[in-house]
Design a protein around this motif. Structure first.
Motif, mmCIF file in Angstrom:
data_model
loop_
_atom_site.group_PDB
_atom_site.id
_atom_site.type_symbol
_atom_site.label_atom_id
_atom_site.label_comp_id
_atom_site.label_asym_id
_atom_site.label_seq_id
_atom_site.Cartn_x
_atom_site.Cartn_y
_atom_site.Cartn_z
ATOM 1 N N LEU A 162 36.319 33.794 -12.749
ATOM 2 C CA LEU A 162 36.240 35.247 -12.596
ATOM 3 C C LEU A 162 36.167 35.921 -13.963
ATOM 4 C CD1 LEU A 162 38.506 37.316 -10.179
ATOM 5 C CD2 LEU A 162 38.048 38.098 -12.482
ATOM 6 N N HIS A 175 33.234 38.343 -15.506
ATOM 7 C CA HIS A 175 33.532 39.656 -16.085
ATOM 8 C C HIS A 175 32.926 39.773 -17.477
ATOM 9 C CE1 HIS A 175 35.621 43.416 -16.547
ATOM 10 N NE2 HIS A 175 36.355 42.975 -17.555
ATOM 11 N N THR A 184 29.067 40.339 -10.630
ATOM 12 C CA THR A 184 30.049 40.785 -9.647
ATOM 13 C C THR A 184 30.673 39.585 -8.941
ATOM 14 O OG1 THR A 184 28.888 42.863 -9.271
ATOM 15 C CG2 THR A 184 30.373 42.130 -7.532
ATOM 16 N N CYS A 229 36.848 43.423 -8.858
ATOM 17 C CA CYS A 229 36.012 42.564 -8.027
ATOM 18 C C CYS A 229 36.089 43.057 -6.583
ATOM 19 C CB CYS A 229 36.438 41.102 -8.118
ATOM 20 S SG CYS A 229 38.157 40.778 -7.688
#
Length: 384
Positions: free
Chosen positions: A305, A309, A314, A329
């Protein structure tokens, strides 16, 4: 966290976790150097730990990962971590001031971890533990990991974790307070300013990797294939490693590739079966997606994640764990009880309609990294 980033001892070099080249690695600590804080970090070579140091360095010097028995000469492999041996602590206590455990203790039984704690105590070495995983993504049974945490969390002189939710769970389970510090950037600074490519398709990706125990990619894939078939210029890309189709592999998942290949033949998705990505290949893959869906049914935090970023991709994160507290998110219902298909359809439709842009600003990531480095330095200094 390695996933590149979901923590635990990987069975092979982990994608996205290449060590620094020899010329840029931290020097070996010099015993007695004035002002230097020498840290035995488990591990040291993982990207998360490397980015706990500011780009210009500070007075914290982390010992290089000792080469495990059997690892080739010149290898930067850090697992299984040699520093977790109580004998290593006894033999090398004069070379470090603080012991900082992150992950890599999957194979250590609770009794061996108690011996490690006792060896640190005998030698007057404080223990810092960063709780990356409250549930181990590599274990089907939570019992062993819980028993390991029952040793480490109460014994640590200081605790760190990545999100407020994880800190609250630590307090509820053990009555301990953890310092909450964010995950530093994963992509190197040059990648933080890399332009996103122009494209004429809306690409949603699910990387099943080697289907570790916390992943349940087939139900997620089926829902996404149905949902995206109704959206113009939308495509579903599924990636996985070939070992899931090898009966001799630890990661053998019978029938999974058969179904994915059938969906590919029917034009429901685009399947890519390949070996582990290196860093550059991983960043190319992620920046080529509009959306990355994490197919997890349990977990805590995600370095994947963080990489998304950094690159502006996304993320659709499951409701388990504390992913939504890490970075902005979209979320959908998915945990040990199963998948909420309607919430997944809604989340991917929202991503398609709204095209959110949640990319890290390079200057913010730099400032965050500097703050996290200062916090670690201050914590270590307070223990000495």
């Amino acid at each position: 966290m390695p996933e590149p980033f979901a923590h635990g001892s990987p069975a092979k070099p982990t994608p996205g976790v290449a060590a620094d080249p020899p010329s840029s690695r931290d020097p070996d600590p010099v015993p007695g150097t004035a002002g230097t804080i020498r840290v035995a970090s488990v591990p040291a070579g993982h990207v998360y730990v490397r980015h706990l140091s500011p780009p210009g360095g500070d007075r914290v010097v982390r010992l290089a990962d000792p080469r495990p028995c059997g690892a080739p000469s010149g290898s930067r492999q850090w697992w299984p971590p040699v520093m977790l041996s109580p004998d290593w602590v006894e033999e090398h206590a004069g070379t470090f001031d603080v012991f900082h455990l992150h992950f890599g203790f999957d194979a250590q039984s609770p009794p061996v971890l108690r011996e490690l704690v006792e060896a640190l105590r005998r030698n007057g070495k404080p223990l810092v533990y960063t709780v990356h995983d409250l549930a181990n993504p590599h274990h089907h049974d939570e019992g062993e990991h819980r028993a390991q945490l029952d040793v480490l969390v109460p014994a640590a002189d200081r605790l760190i974790t990545l999100t407020p939710g994880a800190a609250e769970e630590i307090t509820a389970r053990w009555g301990r307070t953890a310092l909450v510090l964010p995950h530093p950037h994963v992509v190197e600074p040059a990648g933080l300013v890399r332009p996103r490519p122009e494209r004429d398709r809306f690409t949603v990706g699910v990387h099943a990797k080697s289907i570790r125990p916390n992943m349940d990619p087939l139900p997620v894939t089926r829902v996404l294939a149905d949902a995206l078939s109704q959206l113009p210029d939308a495509v579903l890309r599924i990636d996985c490693h070939p070992e899931i189709d090898d009966p001799a592999s630890h990661w053998y998942a019978p029938g999974v590739l058969d179904e994915l290949r059938e969906l590919d033949r029917k034009g429901r998705l685009e399947l890519s079966v390949h070996d582990y990505f290196d860093d550059d290949e991983l960043w190319d893959y992620l920046i080529g997606l509009d959306v990355s869906v994490l197919p997890y049914r349990f977990g805590t935090h995600s370095g994947w994640l963080e990489a998304c970023h950094d690159l502006g991709t996304t993320v659709l994160a499951p409701s388990c764990g504390f992913y939504t507290q890490q970075r902005p998110c979209l979320t959908y219902g998915h945990d040990r009880r199963g998948l909420d298909a309607e919430s997944l359809r809604g989340a991917v439709r929202a991503a398609y309609d709204e095209r959110p842009v949640w990319r890290a600003a390079p200057e913010d990531r730099r400032a965050e990294r500097l703050r996290v480095a200062r916090e670690h330095e201050a914590l270590y200094a307070d223990l000495l």
